[in-house]
Design a protein around this motif. Structure first.
Motif, PDB file in Angstrom:
ATOM      1  N   CYS A  96      43.563  30.341  49.506  1.00 13.88           N
ATOM      2  CA  CYS A  96      42.755  31.152  48.399  1.00 13.88           C
ATOM      3  C   CYS A  96      43.588  32.670  48.279  1.00 13.88           C
ATOM      4  O   CYS A  96      43.088  33.416  47.332  1.00 13.88           O
ATOM      5  CB  CYS A  96      41.406  31.431  48.670  1.00 13.88           C
ATOM      6  SG  CYS A  96      40.384  29.854  48.603  1.00 13.88           S
ATOM      7  N   ASP A 149      43.898  27.646  43.943  1.00 14.53           N
ATOM      8  CA  ASP A 149      42.442  28.127  43.968  1.00 14.53           C
ATOM      9  C   ASP A 149      42.403  29.487  44.314  1.00 14.53           C
ATOM     10  O   ASP A 149      41.851  30.098  45.434  1.00 14.53           O
ATOM     11  CB  ASP A 149      41.781  27.530  44.950  1.00 14.53           C
ATOM     12  CG  ASP A 149      40.422  27.621  45.014  1.00 14.53           C
ATOM     13  OD1 ASP A 149      39.490  27.536  44.053  1.00 14.53           O
ATOM     14  OD2 ASP A 149      39.599  27.508  46.211  1.00 14.53           O
ATOM     15  N   ARG A 179      41.559  33.357  45.175  1.00 12.03           N
ATOM     16  CA  ARG A 179      40.170  34.140  45.220  1.00 12.03           C
ATOM     17  C   ARG A 179      40.763  35.718  45.385  1.00 12.03           C
ATOM     18  O   ARG A 179      41.325  35.969  46.575  1.00 12.03           O
ATOM     19  CB  ARG A 179      39.381  33.803  46.220  1.00 12.03           C
ATOM     20  CG  ARG A 179      38.915  32.265  46.147  1.00 12.03           C
ATOM     21  CD  ARG A 179      37.898  32.070  45.179  1.00 12.03           C
ATOM     22  NE  ARG A 179      37.751  30.633  44.814  1.00 12.03           N
ATOM     23  CZ  ARG A 179      36.690  29.935  45.621  1.00 12.03           C
ATOM     24  NH1 ARG A 179      35.917  30.638  45.999  1.00 12.03           N
ATOM     25  NH2 ARG A 179      36.503  28.845  45.396  1.00 12.03           N
TER      26      ARG A 179
END
Length: 601
Positions: free
Chosen positions: A141, A148, A150
């Motif tokens: 992340c 994905d 983040r």
């Protein structure tokens, strides 16, 4: 290591480590930093849970996944481990109670969402606590080029800056070489030891079918898997709901899950999937991250995922218990066109779009490959495999090939003569000499390529078009509403300077062979053992309902199967079964023996 093995046996109920687990546990328990790349179901959690029990203080586990936090905490509590989580699902009173337990040194592990960890309040709490280690789960992340990203993960460097003596372990199941380098750079793990396990999930059988009537194909796939838990991924919310409804009409317990549903409905559907056996979840990719359910027997894709990383991660939700599982996908040219359009119409920059195109091209190549699927999949992640794995469709039923040079020339010529303005369906109609209003409207019945492809049916021509796109001989003009266009590679083929071998469309397997493949590799239990296994599952379901927890946190299917086969008659014999630790033996041992006795009565 002896202390680690003793704890492994006493708490978790296992006699030995798997793969590199032992090395990782020893390294982190000794105070070293580690980057761990291990496939889903490979036992990553144990790599930080066990060192947390061996070191003084509380281990802080950073995870972006509420569902995974809750499942893992419940599973740890079943083992007698002092674990808790802090995330948005807790009310103020419950969160305060967890904080107090943390400050008092009453927790072995504390799972925290990155947003919560980075608040001044929690940082202050950590300043006052004894910290055993930091575990950064889903470490991919951190990569802005990953699948994905983040942004909060970028700030986790402060853990090392603020607590330089606390060991860190970063873990992920899906990271190609560039993502690995970014994890090391962003989390300042240059001095960390890297542990890279094989990405091979040997218990998963991979199958890709050419999309014809996808829902009918899905029902065929599910026909020999009734009563099994599984996930069906669809690209759109509408398709999720339609698929769930269609499966329900056929007597399959299927539930929809997507971001457009009411949050209470989503939570209830997720709860049922985790706690009940035999539920099929029809979902967008909004569902699945952090789902720790070990007995998912299949993951089916009705539409093409966005990348090989996404495909690997989503299929990895099947068979986490190590028992045989299936990854099944239907794929058509329309899927590729739709995903290309989504990339081009997105608001990301050109560099990001270029990366997403490359990832999609790699996945299309995987779908069209005639070689071992496992070899192709592992090769994407930089791991070699000799091929002929015996657990993919290309190995089980090797595809036939044919000289498609002339057919390709006809297709390319027809695309050119129709002005490179039309999609595959219209080009195929022209090739087959169809009498459609569109052909008459544009006068395409007068073209020299009209009717030259009558020797192939529409299904075969769709296969030719897909493979020409996958091979770079044709490209899809997304701005031109999916029109096919020639590429710089096309000329050599048109002039006869190149030949082309194409994959033949696979025939449908007879029902008997489909069922044989579906049951391939399942653990052998005779009728009496099956009766015991069913009785144990019924007992487990009752206990799980009483405690309002997923059944698998009581015991995994694999453990119940071993019990059913071994037929232990006392607690000492039951204690030798893998997965039966001291706390579970004390808590459930007598009830398990009683369930076995009742099954044989």
């Amino acid at each position: 290591m002896q202390a680690a093995l003793d704890t492994l046996r006493h708490v978790f109920g296992y006699d030995a480590f798997r793969g590199a687990q032992g090395e990782i546990v020893a390294h982190v328990a000794g105070g070293g930093d580690a980057l761990v790349l291990m496939p889903t179901g490979g036992g990553k959690s144990l790599c930080y849970q066990l060192p947390a029990l061996l070191r003084e203080g509380t281990a802080i586990v950073v995870s972006p996944l509420i569902a995974l936090m809750q499942d893992q905490v419940e599973a740890l509590r079943q083992l007698g481990v002092r674990a808790a989580f802090l995330n948005s699902s807790l009310d103020a009173g419950a969160a305060l109670a967890v904080e107090r337990a943390f400050s008092a040194g009453e927790l072995d592990l504390l799972y925290v969402a990155p947003e919560r960890l980075l608040t001044p309040r929690f940082l202050s709490l950590m300043d006052q606590a004894r910290l055993a280690l930091f575990a950064i789960d889903e470490a991919h992340c951190v990569s802005q080029w990953g699948h994905d990203f983040r942004p909060e993960y970028r700030q986790l460097t402060l853990l090392h800056e603020r607590w330089p003596d606390v060991p860190r372990i970063a873990l992920t199941a899906t990271a190609d070489a560039p993502t690995r380098r970014e994890i090391v750079e962003r989390l300042k793990l240059e001095e960390a030891q890297e542990f890279v396990s094989s990405f091979d999930r040997r218990n998963i059988t991979y199958t890709v079918v050419a999309k014809q009537e996808a829902r009918r194909q899905l029902l065929e796939f599910l026909s020999s898997r009734r009563g099994q838990s599984g996930i069906v991924y669809c690209l759109s919310r509408r398709k999720v709901e339609q698929t769930a409804e269609a499966l329900s009409e056929k007597g399959i317990v299927a539930l929809p899950y997507h971001a457009g549903l009411d949050s209470q409905v989503r939570a209830e559907h997720q709860r049922r999937f985790l706690r009940e056996d035999g539920i099929v979840m029809c979902a967008t990719i909004a569902f699945g991250m952090g789902i720790d359910k070990p007995d998912v027997r299949f993951v089916a894709h009705l539409d093409l995922p966005k990348s090989m990383e996404g495909y690997y991660q989503e299929t990895g939700r099947a068979g986490r218990d190590g028992d045989p599982a299936d990854a099944w996908m239907s794929y058509g040219l329309g899927d590729a066109v739709l995903l290309q359009r989504m990339i081009e119409e997105g608001d990301s920059g050109e560099d990001r779009k270029r990366l997403e195109r490359r990832k999609l091209d790699a996945l299309i190549g995987f779908c069209e490959s005639t070689s071992c699927r496992r070899q192709s999949l592992l090769g994407y992640f930089g791991e070699s495999h000799p091929g002929a794995c015996g657990r993919c469709d290309n190995c089980i039923s090797p595809p036939q090939s044919w000289d498609g040079t002339v057919a390709a020339q006809k297709a390319l010529s027809c695309v050119y003569r129709t002005g490179q303005r039309f999609g595959a369906a219209h080009v195929i109609d022209v090739l087959r000499g169809a009498e459609t209003q569109k052909i008459q409207q544009f006068g395409h019945e007068r073209l020299s390529t009209y009717g030259v492809g009558k020797d192939l049916d529409a299904k075969q021509w769709r296969s030719v078009m897909r493979q020409l796109v996958a091979g770079g001989w044709l490209q899809v003009d997304v701005e031109g509403h999916g029109a096919l266009r020639l590429t710089s590679e096309s000329a050599a083929l048109l002039k006869g300077e190149r030949t082309l071998t194409l994959r033949a469309e696979a025939e449908r397997l007879p029902k008997a062979r489909r069922e044989a493949r579906a049951s391939q590799g399942t653990a052998a239990m005779d009728d009496e053992a099956t009766v015991r296994f069913d009785a144990l599952r019924a007992w487990r379901a009752s206990v799980a309902r009483e405690q309002n927890v997923p059944a698998y946190v009581i015991f995994h299917d694999a453990t119940l199967r071993q019990i059913a086969l071994a037929e232990p008659t006392d607690l000492d014999a039951l204690a030798t079964i893998s997965g039966v630790g001291a706390t579970k033996l004390e808590r459930y041992g007598s009830a398990v023996l009683e369930a076995l006795s009742s099954a044989e009565a």
